[in-house]
Motif scaffolding. Structure first.
Motif, mmCIF file in Angstrom:
data_model
loop_
_atom_site.group_PDB
_atom_site.id
_atom_site.type_symbol
_atom_site.label_atom_id
_atom_site.label_comp_id
_atom_site.label_asym_id
_atom_site.label_seq_id
_atom_site.Cartn_x
_atom_site.Cartn_y
_atom_site.Cartn_z
ATOM 1 N N SER A 68 0.750 -1.290 0.024
ATOM 2 C CA SER A 68 0.081 0.069 0.106
ATOM 3 C C SER A 68 0.831 1.273 -0.050
ATOM 4 O O SER A 68 2.083 1.251 0.637
ATOM 5 C CB SER A 68 -1.189 -0.019 1.280
ATOM 6 O OG SER A 68 -0.256 0.086 2.496
ATOM 7 N N ILE A 69 0.399 2.367 -0.620
ATOM 8 C CA ILE A 69 1.018 3.490 -0.818
ATOM 9 C C ILE A 69 0.135 4.710 -0.473
ATOM 10 O O ILE A 69 -0.702 4.804 -1.137
ATOM 11 C CB ILE A 69 1.790 3.865 -2.179
ATOM 12 C CG1 ILE A 69 2.549 2.479 -2.367
ATOM 13 C CG2 ILE A 69 2.493 5.146 -2.255
ATOM 14 C CD1 ILE A 69 3.085 2.648 -3.759
ATOM 15 N N THR A 70 0.172 5.278 0.870
ATOM 16 C CA THR A 70 -0.717 6.357 1.107
ATOM 17 C C THR A 70 0.054 7.644 1.210
ATOM 18 O O THR A 70 0.904 7.858 1.887
ATOM 19 C CB THR A 70 -1.098 6.079 2.429
ATOM 20 O OG1 THR A 70 -1.929 4.823 2.133
ATOM 21 C CG2 THR A 70 -2.328 7.148 2.892
ATOM 22 N N PHE A 71 -0.328 8.656 0.407
ATOM 23 C CA PHE A 71 0.042 10.003 0.290
ATOM 24 C C PHE A 71 -0.765 10.936 0.814
ATOM 25 O O PHE A 71 -1.944 11.201 0.234
ATOM 26 C CB PHE A 71 0.644 10.358 -1.009
ATOM 27 C CG PHE A 71 1.109 11.652 -1.234
ATOM 28 C CD1 PHE A 71 2.605 12.144 -0.499
ATOM 29 C CD2 PHE A 71 0.587 12.834 -1.810
ATOM 30 C CE1 PHE A 71 3.088 13.316 -0.727
ATOM 31 C CE2 PHE A 71 0.923 13.904 -1.950
ATOM 32 C CZ PHE A 71 2.157 14.495 -1.304
ATOM 33 N N ASP A 72 -0.491 11.887 1.952
ATOM 34 C CA ASP A 72 -1.293 12.745 2.434
ATOM 35 C C ASP A 72 -2.845 12.438 2.500
ATOM 36 O O ASP A 72 -3.618 13.095 2.020
ATOM 37 C CB ASP A 72 -1.284 14.171 1.525
ATOM 38 C CG ASP A 72 -1.694 15.237 2.348
ATOM 39 O OD1 ASP A 72 -1.797 15.306 3.280
ATOM 40 O OD2 ASP A 72 -2.045 16.346 1.583
ATOM 41 N N GLY A 73 -3.090 11.087 3.088
ATOM 42 C CA GLY A 73 -4.349 10.537 3.014
ATOM 43 C C GLY A 73 -4.935 9.898 1.992
ATOM 44 O O GLY A 73 -6.074 9.481 1.874
ATOM 45 N N THR A 74 -4.358 9.891 0.827
ATOM 46 C CA THR A 74 -4.878 9.348 -0.302
ATOM 47 C C THR A 74 -4.053 8.281 -0.627
ATOM 48 O O THR A 74 -2.707 7.854 -0.766
ATOM 49 C CB THR A 74 -4.721 10.298 -1.545
ATOM 50 O OG1 THR A 74 -5.286 11.499 -1.305
ATOM 51 C CG2 THR A 74 -5.030 9.753 -2.909
ATOM 52 N N ASP A 75 -4.928 7.054 -1.100
ATOM 53 C CA ASP A 75 -4.365 5.671 -1.685
ATOM 54 C C ASP A 75 -3.849 5.547 -2.866
ATOM 55 O O ASP A 75 -4.727 5.840 -3.836
ATOM 56 C CB ASP A 75 -5.612 4.339 -1.241
ATOM 57 C CG ASP A 75 -4.864 3.319 -1.625
ATOM 58 O OD1 ASP A 75 -3.586 3.126 -2.139
ATOM 59 O OD2 ASP A 75 -5.807 2.038 -1.462
ATOM 60 N N LEU A 76 -2.874 5.849 -3.079
ATOM 61 C CA LEU A 76 -2.120 5.940 -4.751
ATOM 62 C C LEU A 76 -2.375 4.713 -5.408
ATOM 63 O O LEU A 76 -2.432 4.948 -6.775
ATOM 64 C CB LEU A 76 -0.745 6.295 -4.649
ATOM 65 C CG LEU A 76 -0.192 7.677 -3.792
ATOM 66 C CD1 LEU A 76 1.290 7.878 -4.031
ATOM 67 C CD2 LEU A 76 -1.079 8.838 -4.199
ATOM 68 N N CYS A 77 -2.503 3.791 -4.901
ATOM 69 C CA CYS A 77 -2.830 2.526 -5.491
ATOM 70 C C CYS A 77 -4.057 2.132 -6.124
ATOM 71 O O CYS A 77 -4.374 1.659 -7.071
ATOM 72 C CB CYS A 77 -2.368 1.233 -4.672
ATOM 73 S SG CYS A 77 -0.745 0.977 -4.187
ATOM 74 N N ALA A 78 -4.854 3.129 -5.712
ATOM 75 C CA ALA A 78 -6.288 3.030 -5.840
ATOM 76 C C ALA A 78 -6.487 4.042 -7.058
ATOM 77 O O ALA A 78 -7.888 4.058 -7.765
ATOM 78 C CB ALA A 78 -7.271 3.045 -4.976
ATOM 79 N N LEU A 79 -5.670 5.007 -7.591
ATOM 80 C CA LEU A 79 -5.870 5.907 -8.439
ATOM 81 C C LEU A 79 -5.809 5.440 -9.799
ATOM 82 O O LEU A 79 -5.162 4.655 -10.241
ATOM 83 C CB LEU A 79 -5.083 7.066 -7.932
ATOM 84 C CG LEU A 79 -5.086 7.876 -6.666
ATOM 85 C CD1 LEU A 79 -3.853 9.030 -6.839
ATOM 86 C CD2 LEU A 79 -6.458 8.292 -6.445
ATOM 87 N N THR A 80 -6.395 6.013 -10.709
ATOM 88 C CA THR A 80 -6.487 5.714 -12.079
ATOM 89 C C THR A 80 -5.230 6.717 -12.578
ATOM 90 O O THR A 80 -4.822 7.368 -11.859
ATOM 91 C CB THR A 80 -7.840 6.581 -12.939
ATOM 92 O OG1 THR A 80 -7.711 7.810 -12.810
ATOM 93 C CG2 THR A 80 -8.880 5.907 -12.391
ATOM 94 N N PRO A 81 -4.773 6.248 -13.712
ATOM 95 C CA PRO A 81 -3.656 6.814 -14.351
ATOM 96 C C PRO A 81 -3.790 8.341 -14.406
ATOM 97 O O PRO A 81 -2.780 9.191 -14.105
ATOM 98 C CB PRO A 81 -3.232 6.139 -15.690
ATOM 99 C CG PRO A 81 -3.950 4.718 -15.670
ATOM 100 C CD PRO A 81 -4.905 5.143 -14.735
#
Length: 330
Positions: A68-81
């Motif tokens: 898992s990669i969380t940046f400033d409360g956002t899950d980067l792995c769940a983001l679209t390109p």
């Protein structure tokens, strides 16, 4: 101090004909707001791949397999390109190892800074001459921030017209164009002489303090880390082997690999004495067993090291991947 970036259980694999290469294997990273974290290790230890994974730069035949990669409360792995592209360059920025090859030789410096502003700066006027003037003014401001004189004229120049130190400053200016919360500096002093290295590192430290951003400094130089980083994370063969406050790790290293790195640094006090290298070679990352990856090179290795070894806490804020960490080297 609250965490800005949290990486847990990160595993990045590259599929090859010879087998899977686990370049990053179970890495945990925390970067706190406003701090500088140093990532240290020899070539091939997984430093750059770890943060290329965070940035979403890993492409086939590589992939982020777990974690898992969380940046400033956002899950980067769940983001679209597209969503990741909006964060990359605006909130997280990365400078690459070689500024000459990272910069586009066909575009002027002003055009390359302007690309970042065009993509991410939402404060610019909507269109027309006002927008272009705002981009130009901000580009001049960024070159001035990194200490490049005559910025108005130099915006029209190409990368090959600058020295190595100036190109590195331009890379930093591009990365800082949108005032990111996190700057990842990957070997920012590669191929620079000692004087220019010091200037670039002092520049990063100064800008970090002025803008209040966090910095990850990837390097193979423990001297750089000792001078500029609050905490340090030592990597070997795709894993973290030791981490903690920089002063504590440098003064009292616990992992045999960290001790070996420090012993191999030339010192004036060692004049006339041979440098002590770390014997042996980094293991092949294809088909690794569960044993300690430093075992074949470790003077403290015992039979129990053939079992998987987890990070062990030492005190309140240090960890080490070694079952004999408190023992003295022979």
């Amino acid at each position: 101090m609250s965490a800005l970036l949290e990486v847990a259980g990160l595993r990045t694999v590259f599929e090859t004909r010879a087998g899977d290469v686990w370049a990053v294997d179970g890495v945990d990273v925390t970067v706190n707001r406003g701090e500088c974290l140093g990532i240290v290790g020899e070539s091939g230890s997984g430093k750059s791949v770890t943060f290329a994974s965070v940035m979403g730069f890993v492409r086939s035949p590589g992939r982020v397999a777990e974690g898992s990669i969380t940046f400033d409360g956002t899950d980067l792995c769940a983001l679209t390109p597209d969503q990741m592209r909006a964060i990359r360059g605006r909130d997280i920025a990365m400078t690459m190892q070689d500024a000459l090859t990272a910069l586009n030789p066909a575009l002027t410096v002003g055009e390359q800074i302007g690309e970042v502003l065009e993509a991410h700066d939402q404060t610019l006027p909507a269109r027309g001459h006002a927008r272009q003037k705002a981009i130009r003014d901000k580009s001049v401001e960024m070159l001035g921030l990194v200490g490049i004189p005559s910025a108005q004229e130099r915006l029209r120049q190409y990368p090959h017209e600058f020295s190595g130190g100036m190109r590195q400053r331009i890379m930093i200016a591009i990365a800082l164009a949108c005032r990111p919360k996190l700057l990842i500096a990957d070997e920012p002093t590669t191929a620079l002489d000692v004087t220019i290295q010091a200037q670039v590192l002092e520049l990063i430290t100064d800008i970090r303090q002025r803008l209040g951003m966090s910095v990850v400094l990837i390097t193979h130089d423990l001297g750089v880390v000792a001078e500029h980083c609050d905490r340090v994370m030592v990597m070997y063969a795709g894993q973290v082997v030791e981490q903690g406050p920089t002063r504590d790790v440098i003064r009292d290293p616990k992992h045999p690999y960290t001790r070996g790195l420090l012993r191999s640094i030339p010192r004036i006090s060692m004049r006339g004495q041979p440098i002590q290298p770390i014997e042996g070679q980094v293991p092949d990352l294809i088909g690794l067993s569960g044993q300690c990856r430093f075992m074949s090179r470790c003077p403290l290795a015992i039979e129990a090291c053939r079992n998987p070894i987890a990070m062990q806490p030492i005190g309140a804020d240090r960890k080490v991947r070694c079952i004999r960490a408190e023992e003295a080297l022979p």
